[in-house]
Design an enzyme around this catalytic site. Structure first.
Site, PDB file in Angstrom:
ATOM      1  N   ASP A  13       0.811  -1.231   0.000  1.00 21.81           N
ATOM      2  CA  ASP A  13       0.000   0.000   0.000  1.00 21.81           C
ATOM      3  C   ASP A  13       0.837   1.271   0.000  1.00 21.81           C
ATOM      4  O   ASP A  13       0.444   2.283   0.567  1.00 21.81           O
ATOM      5  CB  ASP A  13      -0.966   0.027   1.208  1.00 21.81           C
ATOM      6  CG  ASP A  13      -1.759  -1.256   1.324  1.00 21.81           C
ATOM      7  OD1 ASP A  13      -2.259  -1.702   0.293  1.00 21.81           O
ATOM      8  OD2 ASP A  13      -1.835  -1.816   2.430  1.00 21.81           O
ATOM      9  N   LYS A  16       2.024   2.081  -5.144  1.00 18.52           N
ATOM     10  CA  LYS A  16       2.689   1.539  -6.349  1.00 18.52           C
ATOM     11  C   LYS A  16       1.879   1.802  -7.602  1.00 18.52           C
ATOM     12  O   LYS A  16       2.431   2.069  -8.655  1.00 18.52           O
ATOM     13  CB  LYS A  16       2.895   0.021  -6.200  1.00 18.52           C
ATOM     14  CG  LYS A  16       3.946  -0.344  -5.184  1.00 18.52           C
ATOM     15  CD  LYS A  16       4.153  -1.839  -5.119  1.00 18.52           C
ATOM     16  CE  LYS A  16       3.013  -2.574  -4.453  1.00 18.52           C
ATOM     17  NZ  LYS A  16       2.846  -2.303  -3.017  1.00 18.52           N
ATOM     18  N   GLY A  40      -3.946  -4.674  -4.434  1.00 19.53           N
ATOM     19  CA  GLY A  40      -4.939  -3.675  -4.820  1.00 19.53           C
ATOM     20  C   GLY A  40      -4.213  -2.439  -5.283  1.00 19.53           C
ATOM     21  O   GLY A  40      -3.535  -1.794  -4.503  1.00 19.53           O
ATOM     22  N   HIS A  41      -4.294  -2.142  -6.558  1.00 19.76           N
ATOM     23  CA  HIS A  41      -3.597  -0.973  -7.086  1.00 19.76           C
ATOM     24  C   HIS A  41      -4.616   0.037  -7.603  1.00 19.76           C
ATOM     25  O   HIS A  41      -5.441  -0.281  -8.448  1.00 19.76           O
ATOM     26  CB  HIS A  41      -2.634  -1.384  -8.206  1.00 19.76           C
ATOM     27  CG  HIS A  41      -1.488  -2.200  -7.698  1.00 19.76           C
ATOM     28  ND1 HIS A  41      -0.619  -2.867  -8.514  1.00 19.76           N
ATOM     29  CD2 HIS A  41      -1.071  -2.447  -6.443  1.00 19.76           C
ATOM     30  CE1 HIS A  41       0.289  -3.487  -7.772  1.00 19.76           C
ATOM     31  NE2 HIS A  41       0.029  -3.251  -6.514  1.00 19.76           N
ATOM     32  N   GLN A 223       2.278  -6.106  -3.002  1.00 18.57           N
ATOM     33  CA  GLN A 223       2.606  -6.148  -1.568  1.00 18.57           C
ATOM     34  C   GLN A 223       3.918  -5.376  -1.305  1.00 18.57           C
ATOM     35  O   GLN A 223       4.218  -4.450  -2.043  1.00 18.57           O
ATOM     36  CB  GLN A 223       2.689  -7.592  -1.035  1.00 18.57           C
ATOM     37  CG  GLN A 223       1.352  -8.312  -1.019  1.00 18.57           C
ATOM     38  CD  GLN A 223       1.015  -9.019  -2.315  1.00 18.57           C
ATOM     39  OE1 GLN A 223       1.854  -9.679  -2.880  1.00 18.57           O
ATOM     40  NE2 GLN A 223      -0.200  -8.905  -2.779  1.00 18.57           N
ATOM     41  N   ARG A 304      -6.272   0.526   7.734  1.00 25.14           N
ATOM     42  CA  ARG A 304      -4.853   0.221   7.876  1.00 25.14           C
ATOM     43  C   ARG A 304      -4.310   0.792   9.182  1.00 25.14           C
ATOM     44  O   ARG A 304      -4.721   1.856   9.604  1.00 25.14           O
ATOM     45  CB  ARG A 304      -4.066   0.816   6.707  1.00 25.14           C
ATOM     46  CG  ARG A 304      -4.463   0.215   5.376  1.00 25.14           C
ATOM     47  CD  ARG A 304      -3.673   0.830   4.226  1.00 25.14           C
ATOM     48  NE  ARG A 304      -4.186   0.344   2.955  1.00 25.14           N
ATOM     49  CZ  ARG A 304      -4.341   1.104   1.872  1.00 25.14           C
ATOM     50  NH1 ARG A 304      -3.996   2.371   1.891  1.00 25.14           N
ATOM     51  NH2 ARG A 304      -4.813   0.585   0.759  1.00 25.14           N
TER      52      ARG A 304
HETATM   53  P1  IMP Z   1      -2.399 -12.955   1.922  1.00 20.55           P
HETATM   54  O1  IMP Z   1      -1.456 -12.407   0.894  1.00 20.55           O
HETATM   55  O2  IMP Z   1      -3.842 -12.763   1.550  1.00 20.55           O
HETATM   56  O3  IMP Z   1      -2.078 -14.361   2.300  1.00 20.55           O
HETATM   57  O4  IMP Z   1      -2.221 -12.085   3.258  1.00 20.55           O
HETATM   58  C1  IMP Z   1      -1.028 -12.153   4.033  1.00 20.55           C
HETATM   59  C2  IMP Z   1      -0.657 -10.786   4.590  1.00 20.55           C
HETATM   60  O5  IMP Z   1      -0.302  -9.904   3.503  1.00 20.55           O
HETATM   61  C3  IMP Z   1      -1.795 -10.064   5.313  1.00 20.55           C
HETATM   62  O6  IMP Z   1      -1.233  -9.310   6.380  1.00 20.55           O
HETATM   63  C4  IMP Z   1      -2.373  -9.129   4.278  1.00 20.55           C
HETATM   64  O7  IMP Z   1      -3.004  -8.015   4.853  1.00 20.55           O
HETATM   65  C5  IMP Z   1      -1.102  -8.721   3.549  1.00 20.55           C
HETATM   66  N1  IMP Z   1      -1.346  -8.308   2.165  1.00 20.55           N
HETATM   67  C6  IMP Z   1      -1.597  -9.086   1.092  1.00 20.55           C
HETATM   68  N2  IMP Z   1      -1.727  -8.348  -0.012  1.00 20.55           N
HETATM   69  C7  IMP Z   1      -1.535  -7.075   0.351  1.00 20.55           C
HETATM   70  C8  IMP Z   1      -1.509  -5.838  -0.374  1.00 20.55           C
HETATM   71  O8  IMP Z   1      -1.654  -5.758  -1.595  1.00 20.55           O
HETATM   72  N3  IMP Z   1      -1.280  -4.719   0.368  1.00 20.55           N
HETATM   73  C9  IMP Z   1      -1.036  -4.771   1.707  1.00 20.55           C
HETATM   74  N4  IMP Z   1      -1.045  -5.893   2.410  1.00 20.55           N
HETATM   75  C10 IMP Z   1      -1.284  -7.038   1.744  1.00 20.55           C
END
Ligand code: IMP
Length: 429
Positions: A13, A16, A40-41, A223, A304
């Site tokens: 977040d 990007k 999520g972009h 991420q 967040r």
């Molecule tokens: P997962 O990727 O759904 O398995 O989540 C694992 C961890 O990564 C969690 O803490 C999510 O909140 C975090 N996470 C996954 N994708 C994103 C993203 O695009 N932005 C921020 N955090 C993310």
């Protein structure tokens, strides 16, 4: 001709989407190489806002978009995103979007397992996005995943499903949970196959050819480095490698294909989901940052967690991912604060640390050491040149550069694409 990898240097977040969009206008091809629709972009172009999860951001700019083999793909989510883009006037035809035929698929059972596991963990939950990312990567590494190419071969697909369900249904039976209905799963895949297969391609071959032809490739990370399965705050991480090296592995190119690594870095810190966050401000400051920065997850809508800029974490990220420069985003969120703090080190059990130790106990227990800066009253929002910035804001940026040992390549001063100050052109390297 340089190829650039853009990755998040904190917990995701970082903004990007906007930077990738900005750079995409100057690239020929944009490639996603890890993660899935957990990302999520958000892109703001004129008065249109696009929220992308799986489709590379370059698609809005009409650039060839690639989903590499390192991504886990939910075919239904992908088709849904293509459809919603079409409704906004962006036509994502096969040829414009190529999906690696060897990428592993996210199936409905993966989302089910992800959410059930989180529920079972109760207070110790990881805070995943519930999209089945982790279980899909597990199946990939365990060599039982259904891959995109399997959809083209009914017999192979059925064999794969038998193998996959032998494993999952044994577990589900053991837990007293409902088993996966093979016929239903097969029917769903048979139905989706002709809709998704036109996008399947031998991506590594295509990228190799384009690279040889001198095309500019932009690798779009999802991420952030602190969510990397190896280098992040394990186990509170995602299930893929988010560091720049993954851009090569996850798209089928050698490491030499990446000429410049740009780390997207927020001028403060946020995290969504559980896990350590040493500079978190669970107080009025955190609330101000969250409100001004509109810190709600793009994918899950979750609030967040917010805190001060943590230079220790970004310095570590810069080292493990080999950042060449950073794009600093959302500086304007700090406008008007009387003072601004930066975490410059930690203490834990009587010892000082200039890095985040690996153990879970230490990561949860480190206490931040702050440096305090005078804030700035003036607005930095929408600034388009260095001269538009107050001296105190420049001082803050310079100190960040010094602490992390990486220069600011780009400064983003609002979600608008043109509110960007370019210090150094990453494509020129
Ligand atoms: P997962 O990727 O759904 O398995 O989540 C694992 C961890 O990564 C969690 O803490 C999510 O909140 C975090 N996470 C996954 N994708 C994103 C993203 O695009 N932005 C921020 N955090 C993310």
């Amino acid at each position: 001709m340089a190829n650039v990898a853009v990755i998040g240097s904190q917990w995701g977040d970082e903004g990007k989407g906007k930077v990738v969009d900005w750079l995409a206008s100057r690239a020929d091809i944009v490639v996603r190489f890890q993660g899935g629709h957990n990302a999520g972009h958000t892109l703001v172009v004129g008065n249109q806002t696009y929220k992308l999860s799986l489709v590379p951001s370059g698609v809005v700019r009409g650039k060839t978009s690639i989903i590499g083999n390192g991504v886990v793909v939910d075919p239904w989510a992908l088709l849904g995103e293509i459809e919603s883009l079409r409704k906004k006037g962006v036509d994502v035809a096969p040829g414009m979007l190529k999906v690696a035929e060897n990428c592993a698929l996210i199936l409905p059972l993966h989302g089910r397992i992800d959410r059930a596991r989180e529920e079972a963990r109760g207070a110790a939950k990881l805070g995943t996005t519930g999209r089945g990312i982790g279980p899909a990567y597990e199946d990939k590494v365990a060599r039982r995943a259904v891959r995109l190419c399997d959809l083209a071969d009914r017999k192979a697909l059925e064999e794969k499903l038998d193998h996959l369900l032998f494993h999952h249904n044994a577990l589900l039976r053991g837990l007293g949970a409902e088993e996966v209905d093979r016929a239903e799963l097969l029917a769903g895949l048979v139905e989706v196959a002709p809709r998704i297969l036109p996008y399947a391609d031998s991506v590594w071959r295509y990228l190799d050819g384009e690279r040889r032809a001198g095309k500019r490739i932009l690798f779009e990370g999802a991420q952030g480095i602190m969510l990397d399965v190896d280098h992040g705050t394990y186990p509170y991480v995602t299930s893929s490698n988010t560091v720049a090296g993954m851009a090569a592995v996850g798209s089928g190119l050698g490491p030499g294909a990446i000429d410049y690594v740009l780390g997207i870095t927020k001028a403060y810190t946020t995290r969504v989901g559980s896990g350590p966050f040493p500079s978190e401000q669970d107080n009025e400051i955190g609330q101000i940052l969250g409100e001004r920065g509109r810190e709600f997850g793009t994918v899950t809508g979750r609030k967040r967690r917010c805190g001060w800029f943590d230079a220790v974490i970004v310095r570590q990220s810069a080292r493990v991912a080999g950042l060449d420069g950073i794009a600093l985003t959302k500086l304007d969120v700090l406008d008007g604060l009387a003072e601004v703090k930066v975490c410059v080190g930690y203490t834990y059990e009587g010892r000082s640390y200039d890095y985040l130790p690996a153990s879970m106990a230490a990561q949860a227990g480190v206490r931040p050491v702050y440096e305090t800066f005078e804030g700035w009253r003036e607005s930095t929002r929408g600034a388009r040149s260095w001269a538009d910035l107050p001296a105190t804001a420049i001082k803050y940026i310079r100190r960040i550069e010094e602490l992390i040992g990486v220069p600011v390549t780009l400064l983003s001063t609002s979600p608008e694409r043109d509110d960007t100050i370019l210090v150094h052109d990453p494509f020129a390297d």
